[in-house]
Scaffold this active site. Sequence first.
Site, PDB file in Angstrom:
ATOM      1  N   GLY A 148       0.830  -1.193   0.000  1.00 13.10           N
ATOM      2  CA  GLY A 148       0.000   0.000   0.000  1.00 13.10           C
ATOM      3  C   GLY A 148       0.863   1.241   0.000  1.00 13.10           C
ATOM      4  O   GLY A 148       2.044   1.195   0.369  1.00 13.10           O
ATOM      5  N   GLN A 185       3.094   9.975   1.032  1.00 13.95           N
ATOM      6  CA  GLN A 185       4.358   9.244   0.982  1.00 13.95           C
ATOM      7  C   GLN A 185       5.147   9.526  -0.298  1.00 13.95           C
ATOM      8  O   GLN A 185       6.315   9.149  -0.388  1.00 13.95           O
ATOM      9  CB  GLN A 185       4.115   7.747   1.124  1.00 13.95           C
ATOM     10  CG  GLN A 185       3.621   7.353   2.502  1.00 13.95           C
ATOM     11  CD  GLN A 185       3.410   5.868   2.590  1.00 13.95           C
ATOM     12  OE1 GLN A 185       2.353   5.362   2.239  1.00 13.95           O
ATOM     13  NE2 GLN A 185       4.441   5.171   3.051  1.00 13.95           N
ATOM     14  N   CYS A 213       6.662   0.196   7.144  1.00 16.57           N
ATOM     15  CA  CYS A 213       6.189   1.306   6.323  1.00 16.57           C
ATOM     16  C   CYS A 213       7.302   1.730   5.375  1.00 16.57           C
ATOM     17  O   CYS A 213       8.462   1.821   5.781  1.00 16.57           O
ATOM     18  CB  CYS A 213       5.797   2.470   7.225  1.00 16.57           C
ATOM     19  SG  CYS A 213       5.222   3.930   6.336  1.00 16.57           S
ATOM     20  N   LEU A 214       6.939   1.996   4.129  1.00 18.03           N
ATOM     21  CA  LEU A 214       7.923   2.434   3.142  1.00 18.03           C
ATOM     22  C   LEU A 214       8.547   3.771   3.509  1.00 18.03           C
ATOM     23  O   LEU A 214       9.659   4.071   3.078  1.00 18.03           O
ATOM     24  CB  LEU A 214       7.265   2.511   1.759  1.00 18.03           C
ATOM     25  CG  LEU A 214       6.780   1.178   1.195  1.00 18.03           C
ATOM     26  CD1 LEU A 214       6.014   1.396  -0.102  1.00 18.03           C
ATOM     27  CD2 LEU A 214       7.931   0.211   1.000  1.00 18.03           C
ATOM     28  N   HIS A 247      -3.753   1.216   7.868  1.00 25.34           N
ATOM     29  CA  HIS A 247      -2.428   1.834   7.745  1.00 25.34           C
ATOM     30  C   HIS A 247      -2.466   2.996   6.751  1.00 25.34           C
ATOM     31  O   HIS A 247      -1.970   4.093   7.045  1.00 25.34           O
ATOM     32  CB  HIS A 247      -1.415   0.770   7.294  1.00 25.34           C
ATOM     33  CG  HIS A 247      -0.013   1.260   7.185  1.00 25.34           C
ATOM     34  ND1 HIS A 247       0.955   0.939   8.117  1.00 25.34           N
ATOM     35  CD2 HIS A 247       0.601   2.031   6.250  1.00 25.34           C
ATOM     36  CE1 HIS A 247       2.102   1.505   7.750  1.00 25.34           C
ATOM     37  NE2 HIS A 247       1.910   2.168   6.622  1.00 25.34           N
ATOM     38  N   GLU A 248      -3.058   2.767   5.581  1.00 25.14           N
ATOM     39  CA  GLU A 248      -3.097   3.830   4.564  1.00 25.14           C
ATOM     40  C   GLU A 248      -4.035   4.963   4.967  1.00 25.14           C
ATOM     41  O   GLU A 248      -3.725   6.139   4.731  1.00 25.14           O
ATOM     42  CB  GLU A 248      -3.472   3.263   3.196  1.00 25.14           C
ATOM     43  CG  GLU A 248      -2.509   2.211   2.672  1.00 25.14           C
ATOM     44  CD  GLU A 248      -1.034   2.580   2.754  1.00 25.14           C
ATOM     45  OE1 GLU A 248      -0.687   3.770   2.617  1.00 25.14           O
ATOM     46  OE2 GLU A 248      -0.217   1.669   2.964  1.00 25.14           O
ATOM     47  N   HIS A 301      -2.171   7.178   7.278  1.00 27.19           N
ATOM     48  CA  HIS A 301      -1.281   8.111   6.576  1.00 27.19           C
ATOM     49  C   HIS A 301      -2.029   9.372   6.155  1.00 27.19           C
ATOM     50  O   HIS A 301      -1.505  10.476   6.255  1.00 27.19           O
ATOM     51  CB  HIS A 301      -0.682   7.461   5.324  1.00 27.19           C
ATOM     52  CG  HIS A 301       0.604   6.756   5.576  1.00 27.19           C
ATOM     53  ND1 HIS A 301       1.740   7.381   6.033  1.00 27.19           N
ATOM     54  CD2 HIS A 301       0.948   5.451   5.422  1.00 27.19           C
ATOM     55  CE1 HIS A 301       2.716   6.512   6.154  1.00 27.19           C
ATOM     56  NE2 HIS A 301       2.256   5.321   5.783  1.00 27.19           N
TER      57      HIS A 301
END
Length: 170
Positions: free
Chosen positions: A46, A51, A93-94, A135-136, A139
């Site tokens: 995701g 991000q 997380c990226l 999670h997304e 963000h």
Amino acid sequence: MSIRDLVRWGDVRLLAENEEVASADGGLAGLVADLVDTCHAAPGVGLAAPQIGVNRRVAVVDLSVGEDASAIIVLVNPVILSTSGEQKEEEGCLSVPDVSEIVVRPARVVVRAADADLQVREVEGSGLLARALCHETDHLNGVLFVDRLRGLKREMTWKKIERRRARGVW
């Protein structure tokens, strides 16, 4: 479209307010394509617009990590409608590379969001999908997974992140 640079922890855009999407004008299709391309290249399951440095309420989830184009879920202006149960799994997380911790999330979640054509629908997920949806959406609300940690674990994780950043690892 294109693969964008990932914004890392410490960049104010990760915590900034994100603009609601009111119309498909303004490059929504291009943004969604860039999110998908960047997510697959990372690779991740995701990615949210902040991000990649875009403060709009848009995210994508793809549990297939690029293996199945039909598995891509586009989330425009997502809102969590309901949650139930609990799961404790490792999460990363990226935007916080090489850091993962056990995070408590709902076992099941229902999210209302528009798709890339701004058609509003509900997405229901359990397990990994529930985790990714939360999670997304976090963000887009300026929350990182490390903000979900508590006590000593949270403090130690933030210190680890700060040490990595100070060493220039990011």
